[in-house]
Design a protein around this motif. Sequence first.
Motif, mmCIF file in Angstrom:
data_model
loop_
_atom_site.group_PDB
_atom_site.id
_atom_site.type_symbol
_atom_site.label_atom_id
_atom_site.label_comp_id
_atom_site.label_asym_id
_atom_site.label_seq_id
_atom_site.Cartn_x
_atom_site.Cartn_y
_atom_site.Cartn_z
ATOM 1 N N GLY A 411 -5.859 31.663 -27.255
ATOM 2 C CA GLY A 411 -5.568 32.231 -25.940
ATOM 3 C C GLY A 411 -6.827 32.480 -25.126
ATOM 4 N N VAL A 412 -7.872 32.950 -25.788
ATOM 5 C CA VAL A 412 -9.104 33.257 -25.066
ATOM 6 C C VAL A 412 -9.769 31.979 -24.558
ATOM 7 N N ALA A 415 -7.795 30.782 -21.645
ATOM 8 C CA ALA A 415 -8.065 31.597 -20.460
ATOM 9 C C ALA A 415 -9.355 31.144 -19.800
ATOM 10 N N ALA A 418 -8.764 27.887 -18.118
ATOM 11 C CA ALA A 418 -7.924 28.078 -16.941
ATOM 12 C C ALA A 418 -8.721 28.666 -15.782
ATOM 13 N N CYS A 419 -9.863 29.328 -16.107
ATOM 14 C CA CYS A 419 -10.714 29.863 -15.043
ATOM 15 C C CYS A 419 -11.637 28.796 -14.482
ATOM 16 N N ILE A 430 -17.909 32.006 -24.357
ATOM 17 C CA ILE A 430 -16.794 32.727 -24.983
ATOM 18 C C ILE A 430 -16.791 32.530 -26.494
ATOM 19 N N ARG B 56 2.444 24.455 -18.055
ATOM 20 C CA ARG B 56 1.086 24.129 -18.498
ATOM 21 C C ARG B 56 0.652 22.740 -18.026
ATOM 22 N N ASN B 59 -1.503 22.847 -14.435
ATOM 23 C CA ASN B 59 -2.968 22.865 -14.379
ATOM 24 C C ASN B 59 -3.581 22.006 -15.492
ATOM 25 N N MET B 61 -3.222 21.987 -18.601
ATOM 26 C CA MET B 61 -3.655 22.679 -19.801
ATOM 27 C C MET B 61 -3.241 21.910 -21.042
ATOM 28 N N MET B 97 -4.127 30.832 -13.904
ATOM 29 C CA MET B 97 -3.071 30.976 -14.905
ATOM 30 C C MET B 97 -3.178 32.324 -15.603
ATOM 31 N N PHE B 99 -1.480 34.373 -18.967
ATOM 32 C CA PHE B 99 -0.808 33.981 -20.202
ATOM 33 C C PHE B 99 0.122 35.061 -20.702
ATOM 34 N N ASN B 103 -5.260 38.284 -22.587
ATOM 35 C CA ASN B 103 -6.395 37.763 -23.343
ATOM 36 C C ASN B 103 -7.707 37.965 -22.597
ATOM 37 N N PRO B 104 -8.082 39.219 -22.327
ATOM 38 C CA PRO B 104 -9.389 39.407 -21.691
ATOM 39 C C PRO B 104 -10.501 38.968 -22.628
ATOM 40 N N PHE B 105 -11.648 38.631 -22.046
ATOM 41 C CA PHE B 105 -12.808 38.232 -22.852
ATOM 42 C C PHE B 105 -13.488 39.478 -23.396
ATOM 43 N N ARG B 168 -8.495 38.336 -12.895
ATOM 44 C CA ARG B 168 -9.390 37.263 -13.285
ATOM 45 C C ARG B 168 -8.875 35.919 -12.767
#
Lengths: 542, 259
Positions: A411-412, A415, A418-419, A430, B56, B59, B61, B97, B99, B103-105, B168
């Motif tokens: 997921g990370v 993310a 996706a950024c 990351i 998905r 974009n 993904m 996107m 999720f 899911n922050p970093f 974000r």
Amino acid sequence: MKLSNSTSFATTGRSRNGEPWVWLTAAGLTFGVAMALGLFLLILIKGASSFWPRRIDLFEISAGPAAEKVAGYVTQETQRRDTAGTLHKEIQVFRGNKELNGEAFKFIDRSSIQSSSRPEALLLVERLEYGPAIVSAVALQTPAGKIPAGSSEFEQSLETILDQGRVARKKLLAIERGKIGAISRELASLARLEKSGNPDPPALAKRRGELQASFEILQQEAAAIRKTLAESSFTGITADGKEITYPAGTLLDVFPSNRAGFFERVGEMLLRMTRFLREDPREANTEGGVFPAIFGTVTMTLVMSLFVTPFGVIAAIYLREYAKQGAFVRMVRICVNNLAGVPSIVFGVFGLAFFVYFVGGGVDRWFFADQLPTPTYGTPGILWASLTLALLTLPVVIVATEEAISAVPRGVREAALACGASKWQTIQRIVLPASVPGILTGIILAMARGAGEVAPLMLVGVVKLAPTLPIDGIAPFIHPERKFMHLGFHIYDLGFQSPDAEAAKPIVYATALLLIVVVVGLNLTAILIRNRLKKRFAVSSF
Amino acid sequence: MMTSHPLSRPDFIQVDHFSFHYGEKQAIFDIDMNIPEHQVTALIGPSGCGKSTLLRNLNRMNDLIDGVRHEGDIRIGGISLYDPSVEVISLRKRVGMVFQKYNPFAKSIYENVIFSLRVAGRSKKSELDATVEWALKSAALWDEVKDRLHDSAFGLSGGQQQRLCIARAIANQPEILLMDEPCAALDPLATLKIEELILELKHQFTIVIVTHNMEQATRCSDRTAFLYMGKLVEFGHTMQIFENPKHAETEGYISGRFS
């Protein structure tokens, strides 16, 4: 309704499912812990006790017609059956004075001991040669005259003589190794200059003359110091009545083992420990300290980590992130894992052939051609040893890094992508920061493995006695081509290659203890760093 | 490339006879739909119906997975996502996107929000500060975190973390915001806040949301698409889908007969 034990639901005795297995697994763990603790305690006790100044016994023995007096401390009790079949209880006594008796140890039959006592006059004398001696003081010879033992100034003068000796030895070392060493290095470089086409012969000859002159001055200085030293000496008498005189220059320490109180003995023990840690070895390594070996072990391990970390991490990133997962990558992974199972001596042979002869030989041909046939890098040294061990521990780092990278949640990564981050940005910003603790765990394991390895090092750089450290004050300060000493090899050398294995036994335990302490120390440092980073990357801000 | 238009274009995202395969398995069968600009479009359907796969793909993904292939086309603002001149990275900068699992970093709140600016190489302090404030305000999180912007994002509650993820995703000023079950891991109160947020955000972004929650679809979406077994069964105004479904499967699903 209360269920009694007689109901069909009662769980007693063997019907308690799994209970025996709990005991079995617990027993397995207990056995393992007991083994580890036992090993550590044995080494700890034996290693620490080798520094303890023990009481000296004086035995009067009568073996047949001859009567003999032996002074020393008991090191062992044994039993021996002679040819007639009678059992003899014996004690092994360390009596020192190797130059008189040929051997420092003596076995004494218990039945032949007439009496034993602990006279306060007995002294343990440590000197530069022949190991320790056990004597009673007779007199001191000083430039001012003779001072008999028992006189009021005796103790004071003995201290002065010991101090004189220490200072003089330091001065001599500075002159002989430092200044004279610098002169001979310059002479050697002049000779090389001459060989490779002399640019200015008169200037060269002039410089050589100057060097020669200062060399002679230094030699005279050294001779003067030696002469002053020779004016003082210490005379002692052994238990069997032989007088020995020790010149001040060879005298290291005189300790009254039987007179000293508890705290004095503790102080002496600490003194011996610091000397063991800080001094160079003497007398084929059986006496003196192990400082060069500590230095060599730590330096080699750190240099090894420096090499193995980037290699391992880069390889793992490619394997896990970029390579197309398939049969080939699986095979590569199996090969990497199997590399960890290759006997270390094989790595030693490879290191000798590839790093020392091939790479080192090449470096010599390209950059040090003027010194050939004397090899500079084409001979075992600390750089090649570190590289060989880096290769040996590479699989550990690769496997740990792969695990850490694959543990970063999908997921990370998604993310980040996706950024609008590219794949490399995702890895760099990351994935890698999140894997740092895991990577460090790999490095810790690699260091633990590498620091304890001896077999491959014997082929690629470890020596019994290295006169110089790989890092010192002589330009260019870092000498990666130098041979080095290593605690692991030191243990082997003392235990099995020493001329007097019996005398080296305590120092073997002490060195083993030290090796454990060094490895644990390196690991703890890495673990501390890892925990700090873990906090930094997982919880707090940055 | 893609220019924003003051008027809402009814065919902003065109899914044109799109089929999608994971290796041997086909996940989407010939879906054809137009998603209008500045509206919330909900994708509903039972698990495995292909709604997340479709999302998905908006974009790209799904490109990350080995062995995928597609037929048909998806266009945003008239330009095909699969056009050789389209870079995936710049596409993802235009399509944010959010999720299912927040899911922050492992970074500070501040760094989380500006991550997309950082990877784009922008580092002007005033711009970053302004972006953080705007994004967090848009995500209705500013008041709660403005005093601890440099603390770890993991110190926030689940709902706050998800709103941080929304901040974000919008920090880069995308045109489209994709949300893959954004409230699945949240409690009802946090869910309510996110739903309010969605209604706010639709004025600025075109939102496509996947949800399992029928009420959520009715509460915050303008249009609803019902997918079943990889096929688009019904697509229309949310009111019409829920009150007067044309297909028996749609009616069955929204009345809870199968899920």
